[in-house]
Write an enzyme that holds these catalytic residues in place. Structure first.
Site, PDB file in Angstrom:
ATOM      1  N   ASP A 107       0.845  -1.199   0.000  1.00 22.66           N
ATOM      2  CA  ASP A 107       0.000   0.000   0.000  1.00 22.66           C
ATOM      3  C   ASP A 107       0.883   1.252   0.000  1.00 22.66           C
ATOM      4  O   ASP A 107       0.375   2.377  -0.116  1.00 22.66           O
ATOM      5  CB  ASP A 107      -1.006  -0.016   1.159  1.00 22.66           C
ATOM      6  CG  ASP A 107      -0.345  -0.059   2.517  1.00 22.66           C
ATOM      7  OD1 ASP A 107       0.895  -0.229   2.584  1.00 22.66           O
ATOM      8  OD2 ASP A 107      -1.064   0.074   3.528  1.00 22.66           O
ATOM      9  N   SER A 108       2.198   1.052   0.030  1.00 22.89           N
ATOM     10  CA  SER A 108       3.134   2.159  -0.197  1.00 22.89           C
ATOM     11  C   SER A 108       2.958   2.711  -1.619  1.00 22.89           C
ATOM     12  O   SER A 108       3.550   3.743  -1.950  1.00 22.89           O
ATOM     13  CB  SER A 108       4.584   1.700   0.024  1.00 22.89           C
ATOM     14  OG  SER A 108       4.863   0.530  -0.725  1.00 22.89           O
ATOM     15  N   ASP A 122      -0.968  -6.219  -0.215  1.00 25.82           N
ATOM     16  CA  ASP A 122      -1.275  -5.583   1.072  1.00 25.82           C
ATOM     17  C   ASP A 122      -2.763  -5.348   1.248  1.00 25.82           C
ATOM     18  O   ASP A 122      -3.448  -4.945   0.298  1.00 25.82           O
ATOM     19  CB  ASP A 122      -0.603  -4.201   1.106  1.00 25.82           C
ATOM     20  CG  ASP A 122       0.527  -4.115   2.104  1.00 25.82           C
ATOM     21  OD1 ASP A 122       0.637  -4.990   2.980  1.00 25.82           O
ATOM     22  OD2 ASP A 122       1.316  -3.166   1.983  1.00 25.82           O
ATOM     23  N   LYS A 172      -0.928  -9.486   2.907  1.00 23.51           N
ATOM     24  CA  LYS A 172      -0.218  -8.989   4.097  1.00 23.51           C
ATOM     25  C   LYS A 172      -1.126  -8.016   4.839  1.00 23.51           C
ATOM     26  O   LYS A 172      -1.799  -7.204   4.212  1.00 23.51           O
ATOM     27  CB  LYS A 172       1.090  -8.303   3.708  1.00 23.51           C
ATOM     28  CG  LYS A 172       1.827  -7.704   4.911  1.00 23.51           C
ATOM     29  CD  LYS A 172       3.232  -7.277   4.577  1.00 23.51           C
ATOM     30  CE  LYS A 172       3.332  -5.926   3.926  1.00 23.51           C
ATOM     31  NZ  LYS A 172       2.760  -4.815   4.738  1.00 23.51           N
ATOM     32  N   GLU A 199      -1.362  -5.561   8.650  1.00 25.79           N
ATOM     33  CA  GLU A 199      -0.612  -4.968   9.761  1.00 25.79           C
ATOM     34  C   GLU A 199      -1.294  -5.283  11.082  1.00 25.79           C
ATOM     35  O   GLU A 199      -2.518  -5.290  11.169  1.00 25.79           O
ATOM     36  CB  GLU A 199      -0.515  -3.447   9.570  1.00 25.79           C
ATOM     37  CG  GLU A 199       0.235  -3.055   8.304  1.00 25.79           C
ATOM     38  CD  GLU A 199       0.379  -1.547   8.126  1.00 25.79           C
ATOM     39  OE1 GLU A 199      -0.007  -0.774   9.031  1.00 25.79           O
ATOM     40  OE2 GLU A 199       0.898  -1.141   7.068  1.00 25.79           O
ATOM     41  N   GLU A 258       9.286  -4.197  10.630  1.00 23.65           N
ATOM     42  CA  GLU A 258       9.706  -2.887  10.105  1.00 23.65           C
ATOM     43  C   GLU A 258      10.185  -1.991  11.246  1.00 23.65           C
ATOM     44  O   GLU A 258       9.471  -1.773  12.232  1.00 23.65           O
ATOM     45  CB  GLU A 258       8.528  -2.218   9.368  1.00 23.65           C
ATOM     46  CG  GLU A 258       8.910  -0.855   8.799  1.00 23.65           C
ATOM     47  CD  GLU A 258       7.925  -0.323   7.763  1.00 23.65           C
ATOM     48  OE1 GLU A 258       6.959  -1.029   7.408  1.00 23.65           O
ATOM     49  OE2 GLU A 258       8.143   0.816   7.309  1.00 23.65           O
TER      50      GLU A 258
HETATM   51  O1  KIV Z   1       3.658  -1.218   1.660  1.00 21.49           O
HETATM   52  C1  KIV Z   1       4.868  -1.473   1.803  1.00 21.49           C
HETATM   53  O2  KIV Z   1       5.724  -1.082   1.006  1.00 21.49           O
HETATM   54  C2  KIV Z   1       5.266  -2.265   2.962  1.00 21.49           C
HETATM   55  C3  KIV Z   1       6.726  -2.476   3.161  1.00 21.49           C
HETATM   56  C4  KIV Z   1       7.330  -1.288   3.804  1.00 21.49           C
HETATM   57  C5  KIV Z   1       7.011  -3.712   3.928  1.00 21.49           C
HETATM   58  O3  KIV Z   1       4.450  -2.687   3.707  1.00 21.49           O
END
Ligand code: KIV
Length: 274
Positions: free
Chosen positions: A55-56, A94, A123, A125, A191
């Protein structure tokens, strides 16, 4: 190794059991983010084990301040693009903010959507509070990667981009890691946590840990590809630049501009006489 333009037909997709195998054999896992088909094809051909549709994408590609505004529709589009361009890497998508926090049924709906878009794993959090959702996803056949330490979706609560797990908070992180593994998580991203704590989590767990700003005593590393390749003006302290692709791209665009303005491009090799 084949180059990105030579697509191999014989590559084997990395699966969940390969993650466990890598940990047992002490082989480091290599993970990068990817957000589109063009880049994913190159990173896959380079032998990257896991491609994270992070989600970055919000702050790296969409010009937003952080990850919070990213939607499930945007993640599904990016996941489809990345999955379509890879043959070997495991594609991990994500869960964006606001699409799983209510509990297992919301998480399950999000997981199904992202797997239908082509992801092989998801993934999310958070720690013990997510255990029920991780269990529900796992029981539905959706592999889950956990994410502890600095969790960007909680940036407002955590008071900014800060190292997590110092002092007594380390005990909580250990408990969260245990809870995620027990719920069925197949790997864990750590992280911005102190190196000794990341090492302790790694020794304690049977699933692989993948660090970003967590030191070397983890089972693998992940970086945001634009940081890794030198696409940005600023690089976080924990990320190293392994290329200067941004500078190369600027140079190519400037050469093209010069050729167009001078009339050198296009020439007869690049047009159709009839
Ligand atoms: O979204 C992302 O890029 C991440 C990484 C920083 C692990 O979750």
């Amino acid at each position: 190794m084949s180059t990105y333009s030579e697509k191999s037909t014989k590559v084997q997709r990395l699966r969940v059991h390969h993650l466990a195998q890598a940990k047992q054999r002490g082989e480091k896992l290599v993970m990068l983010t990817a957000y589109d088909a063009v880049t994913a094809r190159i990173l896959d051909a380079a032998g990257t084990d896991l491609l994270l549709v992070g989600d970055s994408i919000g702050n790296t590609m969409l010009g937003r301040e952080n990850t919070l505004e990213v939607t499930l529709d945007e993640m599904a589009v990016a996941t489809r693009a990345v999955a379509s361009a890879t043959t070997r890497a495991m594609v991990v998508a994500d869960f964006p903010f606001g699409t799983y926090e209510s509990g297992p049924s919301q998480a399950l709906a999000t997981g199904v959507r992202l797997l239908k878009a082509g992801a092989q794993a998801v993934k999310l959090e958070g720690g013990a509070t997510r255990a029920k959702s991780v269990k529900a996803l796992t029981e539905a056949g959706i592999p889950v990667v956990g994410h502890l330490g600095f969790t960007p979706q909680s940036v407002n609560l955590l008071g900014g981009y800060r190292v997590q797990g110092r002092g007594e908070a380390g005990e909580q992180l250990l408990a969260d890691a245990r809870a995620l593994q027990e719920a069925g998580a197949v790997a864990l991203v750590l992280e911005m946590v102190p190196e000794p704590l990341a090492a302790e989590v790694t020794q304690m767990l049977s699933i692989p840990t993948i660090g970003i700003g967590a030191g070397a005593q983890v089972d693998g590393q992940v970086l945001v590809w634009t940081d890794m390749a030198g696409m940005t003006q600023w690089t976080p302290r924990f990320a190293a630049r392994f290329g200067e692709v941004g500078a190369q791209l600027e140079k190519a665009a400037a050469s093209y501009g010069q050729a167009v303005r001078s009339g050198a491009f296009p020439d007869a090799d690049h047009w159709f006489a009839k």
